[in-house]
Design an enzyme around this catalytic site. Structure first.
Site, short mmCIF file in Angstrom:
data_model
loop_
_atom_site.label_atom_id
_atom_site.label_comp_id
_atom_site.label_asym_id
_atom_site.label_seq_id
_atom_site.Cartn_x
_atom_site.Cartn_y
_atom_site.Cartn_z
N GLY A 16 0.91 -1.27 0.06
CA GLY A 16 0.00 -0.05 -0.03
C GLY A 16 0.76 1.36 0.07
N GLY A 17 2.02 1.05 0.27
CA GLY A 17 2.98 2.28 0.47
C GLY A 17 3.12 3.07 -0.81
CG ASP A 66 8.65 -0.43 -0.28
OD1 ASP A 66 7.39 -0.29 -0.12
OD2 ASP A 66 9.18 -0.46 -1.32
CD GLN A 106 12.54 1.15 -2.08
OE1 GLN A 106 13.50 1.86 -2.90
NE2 GLN A 106 11.40 0.65 -2.41
N GLY A 109 11.81 0.29 -6.07
CA GLY A 109 12.56 1.43 -6.62
C GLY A 109 13.15 1.23 -7.87
CB CYS A 123 -1.60 -13.84 -31.10
SG CYS A 123 -2.23 -14.02 -29.45
CB CYS A 163 -5.13 -14.83 -27.54
SG CYS A 163 -5.76 -13.26 -28.14
CB CYS A 201 -5.48 -13.35 -32.15
SG CYS A 201 -4.55 -11.83 -31.64
CG HIS A 253 -3.55 -9.54 -28.06
ND1 HIS A 253 -3.16 -10.79 -28.89
CD2 HIS A 253 -2.58 -8.66 -28.30
CE1 HIS A 253 -1.81 -10.37 -29.13
NE2 HIS A 253 -1.53 -9.34 -29.11
#
Lengths: 374, 374
Positions: B94-95, B146, B188, B215, B303, B305, B308, B334
């Site tokens: 969440g930071g 962090d 970090q 980071g 592809c 998928c 596609c 996709h």
């Protein structure tokens, strides 16, 4: 015509159960057509439609002629090639949307001049152009262009619109040339029995393979609908399909089946789905209601659709409030399933000669359901 | 810990292929985690994720603690019960979202005080509160809180943030009490080798079962990433999973696998999908491009998928321009398939000891692909 037939196979009172054959497959009637305005039913994929048992889709001529343009759709194989939906399509004439959406310039005997609501470009929609667009789109069933006055229009305006609709229907017949499409005429005449009868008789004379009933979801008093449909049930040929355009709520659909209607379309299940309004066996449910914040139950405990099998009210409410598109997908799937499942019950009860009994039961349940009954 | 294990089963250079076992199933690594910010991957359903082979999802602690609230999620069975996704989940601390999304009031040693971007309400996110929220959400893998400075922060600020991150990591360990969750520490130290090494050694001393690398997707120079990852590959325990947070493009992912990373997450495939940007075997494709107006071909000819297989570029472009939600669904499906399929190739090529060869080939292809190559 090649690939087309319609057969009424069972009757119970005025209600009819039958079978509509088209070049892209068979549709059991009475049937509900999900609305795929721009060549897609909003928020769902064809796979979802297959899965919930949709058989025939409606697409809007007005939207498609403006974007992507009917010539482009034609070059990609018509609506079927373009969208990949393999079942039958029906397109409307475009007229109704011109009247309701476009910046309208002028309607005269030739047709309607209007400006696109998308880019302001100028267009003419005439009976001939509507046929050209619909031939380009390539739906299985296409509709003659009608003039549809508001439900509050004075009798004289309704009479004139009905007369013009007949003249336009003749021009549509003359302009329509694809024999892999069925062209339906549209009955107008508002809530006036004599105008309806005249309109219907004139159209029947033109011998269309099916008939749309327009002007009954445009703000007229609801109580006027029943008598008009009963009149049309006597005038329209018994062996041809009747399509009540733009109607309606579950109650409206059931009542109109009882008066001999075979085909329906309406944006209610899809639009309400996107807005968080669910049709359930226990009444309408607004998913935004705070009472569902921690409700682990399915949207409709009696529903076997994918949404109700996999999603709680609490999760659906969260997705809706968070603006997640999947909320619209899940609720559209449920609402369409609700309508299509209701049509399965309609057909079965007619075939079993138990339609009146079933109808009384469902109308009673709908009338007694709480707005947010659960 | 019960139900958890991680095994590196094959190596090719620094690249590793392995298996992460969690209480909600097994994940082959290197793996890409689709981002399900608010408890849903935007524009797709769980079914779509299953179908394209997603195994583990990321959800954002920040969003869920604010809406619907972690206590509500807990009362509905945690993320698994609430969302219905049966596979493993990872939640972030969440930071990062507090720093990037919220109206920030103050960060001090205790934590970050902020105002919700949804309703302005005041909250404290501390290491203890982050653990409480993540225990309520019940993901399989949870992340220590962090402090992540921007990629342009001065060295001193980066050093202080790294030192605080270690202190917060200790508090997270002390506060975390669910033994059906794995808690990962986060390294970090920005682009400074000595700070990275110190941060990593301090965290390794705390003996986390896995390590996040923070980071490295926050505006730092891209060229700095490789050396940092190579350093961490030496310092972090070889037998524990490493998760490079928020990275990245296909090229970034491949290059980071080459430096020993096992887990990835990034919004690129989903966000780009909604914006009409497709990842294809022939480069990136912007579906708005007018050249696709009448293109009957699939988005990516190579592809397999669902998008596609069923959708043309012309239809997808039309749906996108018409603002149809199904465009976002189809393109997200996709793009996620593209990423997940790439990860399958990554794993296979490592197991076959052909990773370097495969990597050179794909990077060459990506570098030479036209922006809209087709």
């Amino acid at each position: 015509m090649a690939g087309f037939s319609f057969e009424v196979e069972a009757r119970d009172g005025r209600a009819r159960a039958g079978r509509l054959l088209t070049p892209h497959g068979e549709v059991e009637t009475p049937a509900f057509m999900p609305v795929g305005t721009a060549g897609a039913v909003k928020a769902v994929l064809h796979r979802d439609l297959d899965e919930i048992g949709a058989r025939i889709l409606l697409a809007n001529t007005y939207h498609l002629m403006l974007r992507p343009g009917d010539a482009i759709v034609a070059s990609l194989g018509g609506l079927h090639g373009f969208t990949g939906w393999r079942g039958p399509y029906l397109t409307d004439s475009g007229g109704y949307q011109v009247f309701s959406l476009a910046a309208l310039r002028r309607v005269d005997e030739e047709g309607a001049r209007f400006q696109s609501h998308i880019d302001g470009s100028a267009h003419l929609l005439s009976p001939e152009r509507s046929m050209e667009v619909q031939m380009n789109l390539g739906a299985d069933i296409v509709m003659a262009m009608d003039e549809c006055p508001s439900g509050e229009a004075p009798r004289e305006a309704v009479a004139e619109a009905a007369a013009r609709t007949t003249r336009w229907a003749k021009r549509c017949r003359a302009a329509h040339r694809r024999d892999d499409q069925w062209l339906f005429g549209i009955v107008q005449g508002g809530i006036h029995p004599d105008l309806r009868e005249t309109s219907a008789r004139e159209l029947v004379e033109l011998d269309f393979p099916g008939y749309g009933v327009g002007g009954l979801s445009v703000g007229e008093p609801k109580a006027a609908r029943g008598p008009v449909l009963e009149l049309l049930d006597r005038v329209l040929p018994a062996g041809r399909p009747r399509y009540l355009m733009g109607v309606g709520t579950p109650e409206d659909v059931v009542d109109s089946v009882a008066r001999g209607i075979d085909l329906f379309d309406c944006v209610l299940p899809t639009r309400n789905g996107r807005n968080g309004q669910l049709f359930t066996s226990r009444g309408r449910l607004s998913i935004r209601n705070a009472r569902y914040r921690q409700d682990p139950g399915p949207p409709d405990p009696d529903c076997p659709c994918r949404t109700c099998r996999t999603t709680s009210r609490a999760y659906l409410r969260h997705l809706h409030l968070a603006g997640e598109m999947s909320a619209a997908t899940l609720m559209t799937v449920h609402n369409l399933f609700y309508y299509l499942d209701m049509m399965r019950e309609v057909r079965q009860s007619i075939r079993l000669c138990r339609f009146e009994e079933w109808r009384r039961r469902i109308l009673h349940r709908l009338a007694n359901a709480e707005q947010d009954g659960s």
